[in-house]
Scaffold this motif. Sequence first.
Motif, PDB file in Angstrom:
ATOM      1  N   ALA A   1       0.830  -1.205   0.000  1.00 41.94           N
ATOM      2  CA  ALA A   1       0.000   0.000   0.000  1.00 41.94           C
ATOM      3  C   ALA A   1       0.862   1.252   0.000  1.00 41.94           C
ATOM      4  N   ALA A   2       1.938   1.232   0.784  1.00 41.21           N
ATOM      5  CA  ALA A   2       2.844   2.381   0.823  1.00 41.21           C
ATOM      6  C   ALA A   2       3.495   2.600  -0.538  1.00 41.21           C
ATOM      7  N   ALA A   3       3.888   1.528  -1.188  1.00 45.31           N
ATOM      8  CA  ALA A   3       4.514   1.647  -2.511  1.00 45.31           C
ATOM      9  C   ALA A   3       3.536   2.209  -3.536  1.00 45.31           C
ATOM     10  N   ILE A   4       2.298   1.771  -3.483  1.00 46.28           N
ATOM     11  CA  ILE A   4       1.283   2.277  -4.419  1.00 46.28           C
ATOM     12  C   ILE A   4       1.065   3.766  -4.199  1.00 46.28           C
ATOM     13  N   LEU A   5       1.008   4.197  -2.953  1.00 46.38           N
ATOM     14  CA  LEU A   5       0.796   5.615  -2.669  1.00 46.38           C
ATOM     15  C   LEU A   5       1.967   6.469  -3.153  1.00 46.38           C
ATOM     16  N   VAL A   6       3.179   5.974  -3.013  1.00 46.43           N
ATOM     17  CA  VAL A   6       4.340   6.720  -3.521  1.00 46.43           C
ATOM     18  C   VAL A   6       4.262   6.829  -5.048  1.00 46.43           C
ATOM     19  N   LEU A   7       3.909   5.743  -5.714  1.00 45.72           N
ATOM     20  CA  LEU A   7       3.780   5.785  -7.174  1.00 45.72           C
ATOM     21  C   LEU A   7       2.658   6.736  -7.606  1.00 45.72           C
ATOM     22  N   GLU A   8       1.580   6.772  -6.856  1.00 48.11           N
ATOM     23  CA  GLU A   8       0.495   7.705  -7.157  1.00 48.11           C
ATOM     24  C   GLU A   8       0.976   9.144  -7.017  1.00 48.11           C
ATOM     25  N   GLY A   9       1.742   9.416  -5.954  1.00 50.65           N
ATOM     26  CA  GLY A   9       2.276  10.763  -5.757  1.00 50.65           C
ATOM     27  C   GLY A   9       3.187  11.186  -6.893  1.00 50.65           C
ATOM     28  N   ILE A  10       4.019  10.268  -7.355  1.00 49.67           N
ATOM     29  CA  ILE A  10       4.904  10.576  -8.474  1.00 49.67           C
ATOM     30  C   ILE A  10       4.098  10.828  -9.746  1.00 49.67           C
ATOM     31  N   ALA A  11       3.058  10.030  -9.961  1.00 48.84           N
ATOM     32  CA  ALA A  11       2.222  10.227 -11.149  1.00 48.84           C
ATOM     33  C   ALA A  11       1.527  11.586 -11.115  1.00 48.84           C
ATOM     34  N   VAL A  12       1.090  12.012  -9.941  1.00 48.38           N
ATOM     35  CA  VAL A  12       0.431  13.321  -9.816  1.00 48.38           C
ATOM     36  C   VAL A  12       1.426  14.441 -10.115  1.00 48.38           C
ATOM     37  N   LEU A  13       2.681  14.245  -9.798  1.00 51.21           N
ATOM     38  CA  LEU A  13       3.682  15.273 -10.084  1.00 51.21           C
ATOM     39  C   LEU A  13       3.926  15.455 -11.580  1.00 51.21           C
ATOM     40  N   PHE A  14       3.529  14.496 -12.394  1.00 48.67           N
ATOM     41  CA  PHE A  14       3.660  14.634 -13.844  1.00 48.67           C
ATOM     42  C   PHE A  14       2.508  15.425 -14.465  1.00 48.67           C
ATOM     43  N   VAL A  15       1.423  15.603 -13.741  1.00 47.30           N
ATOM     44  CA  VAL A  15       0.252  16.293 -14.289  1.00 47.30           C
ATOM     45  C   VAL A  15       0.544  17.745 -14.659  1.00 47.30           C
ATOM     46  N   PRO A  16       1.250  18.537 -13.839  1.00 42.54           N
ATOM     47  CA  PRO A  16       1.506  19.923 -14.239  1.00 42.54           C
ATOM     48  C   PRO A  16       2.236  20.022 -15.579  1.00 42.54           C
ATOM     49  N   ARG A  17       3.144  19.128 -15.826  1.00 42.04           N
ATOM     50  CA  ARG A  17       3.866  19.132 -17.100  1.00 42.04           C
ATOM     51  C   ARG A  17       2.927  18.824 -18.257  1.00 42.04           C
ATOM     52  N   ALA A  18       1.924  18.011 -18.013  1.00 41.39           N
ATOM     53  CA  ALA A  18       0.986  17.642 -19.069  1.00 41.39           C
ATOM     54  C   ALA A  18       0.005  18.759 -19.386  1.00 41.39           C
ATOM     55  N   ILE A  19      -0.431  19.509 -18.380  1.00 40.10           N
ATOM     56  CA  ILE A  19      -1.457  20.517 -18.638  1.00 40.10           C
ATOM     57  C   ILE A  19      -0.887  21.899 -18.916  1.00 40.10           C
ATOM     58  N   ALA A  20       0.368  22.134 -18.626  1.00 40.03           N
ATOM     59  CA  ALA A  20       0.943  23.468 -18.823  1.00 40.03           C
ATOM     60  C   ALA A  20       0.899  23.927 -20.275  1.00 40.03           C
ATOM     61  N   PRO A  21       1.299  23.122 -21.258  1.00 41.57           N
ATOM     62  CA  PRO A  21       1.288  23.628 -22.629  1.00 41.57           C
ATOM     63  C   PRO A  21      -0.106  23.763 -23.236  1.00 41.57           C
ATOM     64  N   THR A  22      -1.065  22.971 -22.783  1.00 38.98           N
ATOM     65  CA  THR A  22      -2.373  22.973 -23.429  1.00 38.98           C
ATOM     66  C   THR A  22      -3.381  23.879 -22.744  1.00 38.98           C
ATOM     67  N   GLU A  23      -3.575  23.694 -21.455  1.00 38.12           N
ATOM     68  CA  GLU A  23      -4.631  24.412 -20.745  1.00 38.12           C
ATOM     69  C   GLU A  23      -4.112  25.547 -19.880  1.00 38.12           C
ATOM     70  N   GLY A  24      -2.840  25.619 -19.704  1.00 42.16           N
ATOM     71  CA  GLY A  24      -2.273  26.630 -18.825  1.00 42.16           C
ATOM     72  C   GLY A  24      -2.262  26.152 -17.389  1.00 42.16           C
ATOM     73  N   LEU A  25      -1.201  26.481 -16.707  1.00 40.68           N
ATOM     74  CA  LEU A  25      -1.042  26.026 -15.340  1.00 40.68           C
ATOM     75  C   LEU A  25      -1.090  27.231 -14.413  1.00 40.68           C
ATOM     76  N   GLY A  26      -2.203  27.378 -13.719  1.00 39.41           N
ATOM     77  CA  GLY A  26      -2.342  28.479 -12.776  1.00 39.41           C
ATOM     78  C   GLY A  26      -1.790  28.108 -11.417  1.00 39.41           C
ATOM     79  N   ALA A  27      -1.722  29.093 -10.564  1.00 37.53           N
ATOM     80  CA  ALA A  27      -1.189  28.870  -9.221  1.00 37.53           C
ATOM     81  C   ALA A  27      -2.075  27.934  -8.417  1.00 37.53           C
ATOM     82  N   VAL A  28      -3.382  28.023  -8.598  1.00 41.34           N
ATOM     83  CA  VAL A  28      -4.312  27.178  -7.839  1.00 41.34           C
ATOM     84  C   VAL A  28      -4.140  25.719  -8.245  1.00 41.34           C
ATOM     85  N   ARG A  29      -4.106  25.457  -9.550  1.00 37.93           N
ATOM     86  CA  ARG A  29      -3.925  24.077 -10.021  1.00 37.93           C
ATOM     87  C   ARG A  29      -2.598  23.498  -9.553  1.00 37.93           C
ATOM     88  N   LEU A  30      -1.555  24.277  -9.691  1.00 40.04           N
ATOM     89  CA  LEU A  30      -0.241  23.795  -9.285  1.00 40.04           C
ATOM     90  C   LEU A  30      -0.213  23.492  -7.793  1.00 40.04           C
TER      91      LEU A  30
END
Length: 132
Positions: free
Chosen positions: A17-46
């Motif tokens: 369970a701990a390993a899955i949560l760490v992997l989930e956290g890492i995956a969430v950290l990739f989201v800003p890179r994905a949405i920055a060029p297309t939708e814009g990354l605001g301070a609230v989203r980040l």
Amino acid sequence: MKAADPVRAGRALGGAAAAILVLEGIAVLFVPRAIAPTEGLGAVRLTLLVVLALLLILSSGVQRRERGLYIGTALQVPLLATGLMTAAMWFVAGAFVLIWLYLLQVRKELVGSMFAPVTVQGPDDADGATTG
């Protein structure tokens, strides 16, 4: 089917369970890179994404505690909600949620409960006598 040693199985599943949560956290950290060029990354989203990633990673450290699985399960909802920011996260978060549910199901089969702490019956507990 119960595990021969439920305490050991509980610890192993807590580590998973701990390993899955760490992997989930890492995956969430990739989201800003994905949405920055297309939708814009605001301070609230980040801020929301970084806080969620930190919560996921920090919650991996409490999986040994009694409420660790409750916290991890509750964090699956905001993880799935990241799909509102980018459509790809519906699939990524959905896969993680399915893995988490599978882990809970395996825990129920091996330990006897999805969320209850694993207890060891001592030699005095078997006969029903009270100690102390």
